[in-house]
Design an enzyme around this catalytic site. Structure first.
Site, PDB file in Angstrom:
ATOM      1  N   GLU A 120       0.825  -1.203   0.000  1.00  0.00           N
ATOM      2  CA  GLU A 120       0.000   0.000   0.000  1.00  0.00           C
ATOM      3  C   GLU A 120       0.866   1.263   0.000  1.00  0.00           C
ATOM      4  O   GLU A 120       0.671   2.177   0.811  1.00  0.00           O
ATOM      5  CB  GLU A 120      -0.950   0.004   1.200  1.00  0.00           C
ATOM      6  CG  GLU A 120      -1.923  -1.178   1.205  1.00  0.00           C
ATOM      7  CD  GLU A 120      -2.956  -1.093   2.321  1.00  0.00           C
ATOM      8  OE1 GLU A 120      -2.679  -0.434   3.337  1.00  0.00           O
ATOM      9  OE2 GLU A 120      -4.047  -1.674   2.172  1.00  0.00           O
ATOM     10  N   GLU A 265      -6.607  -8.331   0.670  1.00  0.00           N
ATOM     11  CA  GLU A 265      -7.051  -8.302   2.069  1.00  0.00           C
ATOM     12  C   GLU A 265      -8.534  -7.971   2.134  1.00  0.00           C
ATOM     13  O   GLU A 265      -8.994  -7.031   1.477  1.00  0.00           O
ATOM     14  CB  GLU A 265      -6.270  -7.256   2.879  1.00  0.00           C
ATOM     15  CG  GLU A 265      -4.772  -7.500   2.967  1.00  0.00           C
ATOM     16  CD  GLU A 265      -4.055  -6.406   3.748  1.00  0.00           C
ATOM     17  OE1 GLU A 265      -4.728  -5.636   4.459  1.00  0.00           O
ATOM     18  OE2 GLU A 265      -2.813  -6.308   3.631  1.00  0.00           O
TER      19      GLU A 265
END
Length: 478
Positions: A120, A265
């Protein structure tokens, strides 16, 4: 308390696993940012016991990677964000691949399939720290893999947060890349397309509910929403489908509408917030499992999906900056025992197989003795919580119903356990005492810490050194 370096080394591990459900496309992240992480070999056995066949790490720790050798589990190793700048140099990237990838490629070795370059890296909270380094590092790692004749087998990827794209009106077809990174993201997805690599995205319906008090609760689950979204005839009854298809529209506008997408996720926490509990987590997972098992996909992309649940284990040392729930994402407790019935195949409820061979520390707890003034006790509790884990005490938490003495005792015990039950960790200026009667009450678990892999290694090494010294002394005395 100081932590052994080997413990810190192990704590950085994050594993994602995938099983046979929904065509082999289901997985679960294994985060190990804990005070006393489980031995990797115990966890790997648990993965195999549950038929889990894919694994993703947040680093390339050799001990953890080696524990996966010969298991048949497909593995994704990773490069932390703080190493991206170093890998903008091709020589460094080539050396990294040699030390962390090719060393494991052999008969009976580790089946590495992906290298995650960063994690990220374009989060808005990073304030652009990795904007200039991520894509060059990605290209260098892929080039190094190709130079070792591994480019077709192993792909370099970048796991992204869903904040890299957005829809001004929450309508999927209006999805676009975030304006400050649009050109960069277009270049990246075109490179992924060229190399036949997937786009990894993390999607969290829980966070939509947590961050927006006006967000419709039913839209976070898979049971249907009272007010679905209509997008040119395509109906969205849950935020997951809407988010996923917003990404699809974004990729389509970038010229790569057929790019493979992996949801890296997705999950639901079980403590640390009024919406984070076992009942809602089970409801979420039940809906998600049935959806995945049906292979229906989303309105824009029907068919099987590759999805990784977050996460495998609770982690009592994760940052709580996003919220107190951050340490409670696991479908298993910190000790590898399942929290609630769950079928990875979306069929019948059953308990997952827990970790075997887990060793616990002694059956003893540190509690408040009830003698301190409010001021002294409050200060001691603040210290314990700041250096331990009190996230179960917050509003909506599993231990939120304790009285004052119970709150203090919980804080003291967590600090005590997270410091390996050290006698010095149960002093608090004479306000605490050690007991052998379980202090747990109702829904509130006062845990006993596990004997961590790092501690076992330390004990074995200490015994070995002591034995060696004794032998040397014996020789000198002869």
């Amino acid at each position: 308390m100081a932590r052994a370096m080997v413990m810190i080394w192990v704590c950085e591990v994050l594993l994602v696993v995938a099983g046979t459900a929904a065509g082999g496309g289901l997985g679960v992240n294994w985060g190990n940012i804990a005070s006393d992480p489980l031995n990797p070999h115990i966890v790997v056995r648990m993965l195999m016991d549950n038929g889990i066949k894919k694994a993703k790490l947040f680093d390339s720790d050799h001990w953890t990677v080696d524990s996966l050798a010969g298991t048949g589990i497909e593995v994704m190793i990773a490069i932390p964000n703080n190493q991206l700048d170093h890998l903008t140099n091709y020589g460094n990237a080539k050396d990294w691949v040699k030390k962390n990838v090719t060393v494991h490629i052999r008969d009976g070795g580790v089946d590495i399939r992906y290298v995650a370059v960063g994690n990220e890296p374009f989060l808005t909270s990073y304030n652009g720290s990795f904007l200039t380094t991520t894509l060059p590092a990605l290209k260098n790692i892929q080039k190094a893999l190709e130079e070792h004749d591994l480019g077709d087998r192993i792909k370099a990827v970048v796991p992204h947060n869903a904040d890299v794209y957005q829809s001004p009106s929450n309508i999927p077809s209006q999805g676009v890349f975030r304006s400050d990174i649009k050109d960069l993201m277009v270049d990246m997805v075109k490179f992924l397309k060229e190399k036949k690599s997937p786009f990894l995205v993390n999607i969290y319906p829980f966070l939509s509910l947590y961050q927006n008090p006006d967000f419709p609760t039913d839209f976070a689950f898979f049971d249907g929403a009272q007010k679905p979204i209509d997008d040119n005839g395509k109906t969205y009854t849950n935020v997951f489908d809407a988010n996923f298809d917003t990404l699809l529209w974004t990729l389509k506008k970038a010229g790569v509408g057929d790019l493979k997408i992996i949801v890296g996720e997705i999950g639901w926490p079980t403590d640390g917030d009024s919406h984070a509990n076992v009942d809602l987590a089970k409801k979420f997972y039940d809906g998600l499992m049935k959806k995945l098992a049906s292979n229906k996909g989303t309105p824009m992309r029907p068919g099987p999906m590759e999805v990784y649940l977050f996460s495998l284990l609770d982690e009592n040392m994760k940052s709580i900056a996003p919220g107190f729930f951050e340490r409670h994402w696991g479908i298993f407790r910190y000790d590898g025992q399942p929290k609630f019935p769950m079928d990875l195949h979306g069929a019948n409820d059953k308990m997952l197989i827990g970790a075997k061979g887990v060793q616990y520390m002694e059956s003893k707890w540190c509690i408040y003795d009830g003698t301190g003034s409010d001021g002294d006790t409050g200060a001691a509790m603040d210290y314990a919580c700041s250096n331990g884990d009190c996230t179960a005490l917050v509003y909506g938490g599993t231990c939120n119903n304790l009285d004052f003495k119970g709150n203090v005792s919980y804080a003291f015990n967590m600090f005590f356990q997270m410091n390996q039950q050290s006698m010095d960790a149960c002093k608090f200026n004479g306000l605490a005492k050690i007991v052998t009667q379980n202090a747990s009450t109702g829904t509130c678990l006062f845990p006993i810490e596990v004997m961590s892999a790092a501690r076992k290694v330390g004990l074995v090494n200490g015994f070995t050194i002591l034995t060696t010294l004794v032998l040397v002394l014996m020789v000198l005395m002869v």
